[in-house]
Design a protein around this motif. Sequence first.
Motif, mmCIF file in Angstrom:
data_model
loop_
_atom_site.group_PDB
_atom_site.id
_atom_site.type_symbol
_atom_site.label_atom_id
_atom_site.label_comp_id
_atom_site.label_asym_id
_atom_site.label_seq_id
_atom_site.Cartn_x
_atom_site.Cartn_y
_atom_site.Cartn_z
ATOM 1 N N THR A 1 39.186 46.375 34.002
ATOM 2 C CA THR A 1 38.987 47.177 35.208
ATOM 3 C C THR A 1 37.795 48.104 35.064
ATOM 4 O O THR A 1 37.059 48.348 36.029
ATOM 5 N N GLY A 2 37.575 48.634 33.874
ATOM 6 C CA GLY A 2 36.460 49.541 33.653
ATOM 7 C C GLY A 2 35.114 48.886 33.860
ATOM 8 O O GLY A 2 34.142 49.546 34.258
ATOM 9 N N ASP A 3 35.037 47.589 33.626
ATOM 10 C CA ASP A 3 33.785 46.849 33.790
ATOM 11 C C ASP A 3 33.800 45.980 35.046
ATOM 12 O O ASP A 3 32.865 45.196 35.265
ATOM 13 N N GLN A 4 34.887 46.095 35.836
ATOM 14 C CA GLN A 4 35.054 45.317 37.065
ATOM 15 C C GLN A 4 34.829 43.831 36.813
ATOM 16 O O GLN A 4 34.098 43.146 37.527
ATOM 17 N N ALA A 5 35.487 43.336 35.762
ATOM 18 C CA ALA A 5 35.231 41.962 35.335
ATOM 19 C C ALA A 5 36.487 41.317 34.767
ATOM 20 O O ALA A 5 37.458 41.985 34.414
ATOM 21 N N CYS B 1 33.260 37.020 34.062
ATOM 22 C CA CYS B 1 33.188 36.799 35.501
ATOM 23 C C CYS B 1 33.193 38.164 36.188
ATOM 24 O O CYS B 1 34.209 38.879 36.137
ATOM 25 N N LYS B 2 32.086 38.537 36.805
ATOM 26 C CA LYS B 2 32.000 39.837 37.474
ATOM 27 C C LYS B 2 31.021 39.734 38.635
ATOM 28 O O LYS B 2 30.396 38.706 38.851
ATOM 29 N N GLY B 3 30.935 40.831 39.399
ATOM 30 C CA GLY B 3 30.030 40.861 40.541
ATOM 31 C C GLY B 3 30.746 40.801 41.862
ATOM 32 O O GLY B 3 30.220 41.258 42.880
ATOM 33 N N SER B 4 31.970 40.254 41.872
ATOM 34 C CA SER B 4 32.716 40.155 43.124
ATOM 35 C C SER B 4 34.036 40.917 43.075
ATOM 36 O O SER B 4 34.754 40.973 44.065
ATOM 37 N N PHE B 5 34.361 41.506 41.939
ATOM 38 C CA PHE B 5 35.601 42.278 41.818
ATOM 39 C C PHE B 5 35.323 43.766 42.028
ATOM 40 O O PHE B 5 34.288 44.290 41.603
ATOM 41 N N GLN B 6 36.267 44.447 42.670
ATOM 42 C CA GLN B 6 36.201 45.899 42.804
ATOM 43 C C GLN B 6 37.080 46.578 41.751
ATOM 44 O O GLN B 6 36.637 47.485 41.064
ATOM 45 N N MET B 7 38.323 46.126 41.643
ATOM 46 C CA MET B 7 39.234 46.655 40.632
ATOM 47 C C MET B 7 40.202 45.545 40.202
ATOM 48 O O MET B 7 41.353 45.522 40.614
ATOM 49 N N PRO B 8 39.754 44.604 39.377
ATOM 50 C CA PRO B 8 40.643 43.520 38.928
ATOM 51 C C PRO B 8 41.801 44.094 38.134
ATOM 52 O O PRO B 8 41.613 44.982 37.302
ATOM 53 N N TRP B 9 43.007 43.552 38.365
ATOM 54 C CA TRP B 9 44.190 44.145 37.751
ATOM 55 C C TRP B 9 45.043 43.098 37.034
ATOM 56 O O TRP B 9 44.921 42.887 35.846
ATOM 57 N N GLY B 10 45.937 42.444 37.767
ATOM 58 C CA GLY B 10 46.821 41.469 37.149
ATOM 59 C C GLY B 10 46.143 40.127 36.956
ATOM 60 O O GLY B 10 45.232 39.761 37.705
ATOM 61 N N LEU C 1 44.222 33.203 37.963
ATOM 62 C CA LEU C 1 44.550 33.963 39.166
ATOM 63 C C LEU C 1 44.422 35.442 38.853
ATOM 64 O O LEU C 1 45.018 35.929 37.884
ATOM 65 N N VAL C 2 43.662 36.164 39.685
ATOM 66 C CA VAL C 2 43.386 37.581 39.451
ATOM 67 C C VAL C 2 43.650 38.368 40.731
ATOM 68 O O VAL C 2 43.166 38.004 41.806
ATOM 69 N N SER C 3 44.406 39.469 40.607
ATOM 70 C CA SER C 3 44.592 40.369 41.740
ATOM 71 C C SER C 3 43.533 41.467 41.681
ATOM 72 O O SER C 3 43.152 41.920 40.605
ATOM 73 N N ASP C 4 43.066 41.883 42.840
ATOM 74 C CA ASP C 4 42.116 42.987 42.949
ATOM 75 C C ASP C 4 42.800 44.068 43.765
ATOM 76 O O ASP C 4 42.919 43.959 44.992
ATOM 77 N N THR C 5 43.250 45.121 43.088
ATOM 78 C CA THR C 5 44.096 46.109 43.758
ATOM 79 C C THR C 5 43.327 46.928 44.794
ATOM 80 O O THR C 5 43.916 47.443 45.737
ATOM 81 N N GLN C 6 42.025 47.047 44.639
ATOM 82 C CA GLN C 6 41.234 47.811 45.601
ATOM 83 C C GLN C 6 40.798 46.944 46.775
ATOM 84 O O GLN C 6 40.826 47.395 47.924
ATOM 85 N N LEU D 1 46.592 41.331 51.040
ATOM 86 C CA LEU D 1 47.536 42.020 50.157
ATOM 87 C C LEU D 1 47.284 43.527 50.183
ATOM 88 O O LEU D 1 46.182 43.990 50.465
ATOM 89 N N GLN D 2 48.339 44.291 49.859
ATOM 90 C CA GLN D 2 48.232 45.741 49.801
ATOM 91 C C GLN D 2 48.413 46.215 48.362
ATOM 92 O O GLN D 2 49.494 46.104 47.809
ATOM 93 N N SER D 3 47.354 46.695 47.772
ATOM 94 C CA SER D 3 47.349 47.184 46.386
ATOM 95 C C SER D 3 48.081 46.217 45.450
ATOM 96 O O SER D 3 49.041 46.601 44.783
ATOM 97 N N PRO D 4 47.645 44.970 45.385
ATOM 98 C CA PRO D 4 48.321 44.013 44.494
ATOM 99 C C PRO D 4 48.016 44.335 43.034
ATOM 100 O O PRO D 4 46.892 44.708 42.694
ATOM 101 N N LYS D 5 49.018 44.174 42.190
ATOM 102 C CA LYS D 5 48.821 44.441 40.764
ATOM 103 C C LYS D 5 49.298 43.251 39.927
ATOM 104 O O LYS D 5 48.537 42.356 39.632
#
Length: 402
Positions: free
Chosen positions: A194-198, A212-221, A231-236, A262-266
Amino acid sequence: MANSPCLRGPDGILRAIQINLLECKVCFEKFSTQQRERRPQNLSCGHVLCLECITALSHPLLRKLECPFCRQLCSIDSTSHSQVLTDLQELLLSWSLTSSKGGLGLATGLTSTALHLCTAFGGWGALINPTGIAVFESSGTIVVVHDGEKRVVVFSPQGKKLHSFGPRGRANGEIWYPVDVAVTPCGYIVVTDTGDQAVKVFTSRGNHVLTCKGSFQMPWGVDTDSYGNILVSDTQAGTLSQVKVDYTRGHILEHKPVVLDLQSPKAVACCQVSGNAAVLEHLPDEKYPQKIHQYTRIRVFSRDFHLLHQTDTFSLTLQSTVRINMSGLTFDSDGDVIVVDSKQGMIWNLGKLQKGQALTPLVGDLVRPTGLVSLKHMLVILDSGDHSVKMYSAKSDALPIP
């Protein structure tokens, strides 16, 4: 924990005392006056460790150690035997022996749960504020991401540290702030940074494969399906994305969002049986505009990402006397949805949601569980409250997987 249904009745309370007071929280061994190295010792800060852990953590010349819980510097010469815990242990043992003839004794444990603790490992220092866990299906090797000097730690099924990798940073091979981890069927380790949005992929030995980065805002799960797709959730951004990778060449073949509303998916989980994917959303409670409380909702999607089923905190509360605060989820080998209840310190089985949720408690007396994975006949739980990994089985005498 005080409101947990698992603590109702004398046996639940005694079990909680046994786990939370009568074992060393560094090595997870039970205190014992019969074994010198297992005797409970008071530190000057007030915390209690076994004699063996005090010896292992202390400086041999300075005869001092830093408390693993409060970080206060304590002198070995100022430690003392914890007579109170010894007396409590003997009292409970006596009560257990006298009550076993006519009722439930201490050894009965949690009557409302179905799984038994097989082993626990980690503890402060070995793990620091861990956030994600995954396993290699074939070997049972366990992978944890945490806030340590090297962000990824790999353990054997018996809890022995094998190696670690991923120093803090944003360069190739480095990880800034990991949140979750997954293991592909072919043995690659996938980390959401999440710190590197990747999203970063490594070999099982920790060699960097791709970022893999450049299109994520806050990748989480993160999780992977049976084909190795990520499969990656982006909570933001409120999305679930699928990333197809050529792991051998280290190339991204395709990266696209597959669910957009989705709403704040984790937390994310893939079912290896059906191919379905489950996402845990965190919804603001309209009754509490200051977000004192939050609803959580599970949405289950088909292999091609059509919504199949969903359930939320309110629906589950109607079936239980407690409000479940879901913070993680997985599928077991039968396709049942298993969720983490971080507030109550419990693990619940929701069954197969298409047949209506069937709320069944599996594990209690956890401190603050944050994640879990299913491994054959076992559940492997990440308890960030005491920085540990705990393995449970339906068989009380089960041993860690060889």
